[in-house]
Design a protein around this motif. Structure first.
Motif, PDB file in Angstrom:
ATOM      1  N   LYS A  21      -3.840  12.034  -3.513  1.00 48.71           N
ATOM      2  CA  LYS A  21      -3.726  11.320  -4.851  1.00 48.71           C
ATOM      3  C   LYS A  21      -4.499  12.234  -5.784  1.00 48.71           C
ATOM      4  CE  LYS A  21      -6.004   7.400  -5.776  1.00 48.71           C
ATOM      5  NZ  LYS A  21      -6.393   6.045  -5.766  1.00 48.71           N
ATOM      6  N   GLU A  27       1.951   9.265  -5.567  1.00 46.38           N
ATOM      7  CA  GLU A  27       2.076   8.050  -6.392  1.00 46.38           C
ATOM      8  C   GLU A  27       2.426   6.870  -5.675  1.00 46.38           C
ATOM      9  OE1 GLU A  27       4.425   8.554  -9.860  1.00 46.38           O
ATOM     10  OE2 GLU A  27       2.645   9.414 -10.887  1.00 46.38           O
ATOM     11  N   ARG A  28       2.656   6.852  -4.137  1.00 45.96           N
ATOM     12  CA  ARG A  28       2.984   6.024  -3.291  1.00 45.96           C
ATOM     13  C   ARG A  28       1.755   4.771  -3.454  1.00 45.96           C
ATOM     14  NH1 ARG A  28       6.147   7.328   1.799  1.00 45.96           N
ATOM     15  NH2 ARG A  28       5.371   5.414   2.741  1.00 45.96           N
ATOM     16  N   PRO A  29       2.281   3.628  -2.971  1.00 52.04           N
ATOM     17  CA  PRO A  29       1.239   2.537  -3.032  1.00 52.04           C
ATOM     18  C   PRO A  29       0.123   2.783  -1.829  1.00 52.04           C
ATOM     19  CG  PRO A  29       3.448   1.575  -2.372  1.00 52.04           C
ATOM     20  CD  PRO A  29       3.428   3.005  -3.142  1.00 52.04           C
ATOM     21  N   ALA A  30      -1.117   2.291  -2.062  1.00 50.26           N
ATOM     22  CA  ALA A  30      -1.957   2.661  -0.867  1.00 50.26           C
ATOM     23  C   ALA A  30      -1.941   1.704   0.469  1.00 50.26           C
ATOM     24  CB  ALA A  30      -3.215   2.629  -1.766  1.00 50.26           C
ATOM     25  N   ASP A  31      -1.247   1.024   0.239  1.00 54.90           N
ATOM     26  CA  ASP A  31      -1.109  -0.399   1.114  1.00 54.90           C
ATOM     27  C   ASP A  31      -0.940   0.339   2.778  1.00 54.90           C
ATOM     28  OD1 ASP A  31      -1.071  -1.297  -1.424  1.00 54.90           O
ATOM     29  OD2 ASP A  31       0.150  -3.078  -0.868  1.00 54.90           O
TER      30      ASP A  31
END
Ligand code: ZN
Length: 118
Positions: A21, A27-31
């Motif tokens: 990041k 920009e991928r979701p962190a989940d």
């Protein structure tokens, strides 16, 4: 995978994510990273084309979790301290070994006949 391994994997993955990041506008979701659910194949896809030393270290750390050698010094094979791993989850060498490696390294680069060439 053991619960302990999953925890380590999560720690390394969240470090990996933060690094991506910060340095790559990732920009991928962190989940999927933070939950540890991202697959090795996905990680390799994310990391492909990035020749970044730090990313390599974190990827190697994940591989060591997989092989069960994570958290042990690559030199003396003793467990690394918790504080060390908290400071750098990709750490793979203890302080004592690091020092002795440095000494070897320095010796190897000292000219053998230093001082005799005039
Ligand atoms: Zn060691």
């Amino acid at each position: 995978m053991e619960a302990r391994n999953l925890t380590m994997r999560r720690v390394i993955l969240s470090n990996l994510f933060e690094y991506l990041k910060l340095n790559y506008d990732f920009e991928r979701p962190a989940d999927s990273f933070v939950s540890g659910q991202i697959s090795d194949r996905e990680i390799d896809i994310v990391l492909s084309y990035k020749s970044d030393h730090r990313l390599g270290e974190l990827r190697e750390a994940l591989a060591r979790v997989e092989s069960g050698t994570y958290g042990y010094c690559i030199g003396c094979k003793r467990p690394l301290s918790r504080a060390d791993l908290e400071e750098d989850p990709a750490k793979r060498i203890c302080l004592a070994c690091e020092e002795s490696f440095k000494m070897c390294h320095q010796q190897a680069h000292t000219p053998l006949f230093a001082g005799s060439a005039r």
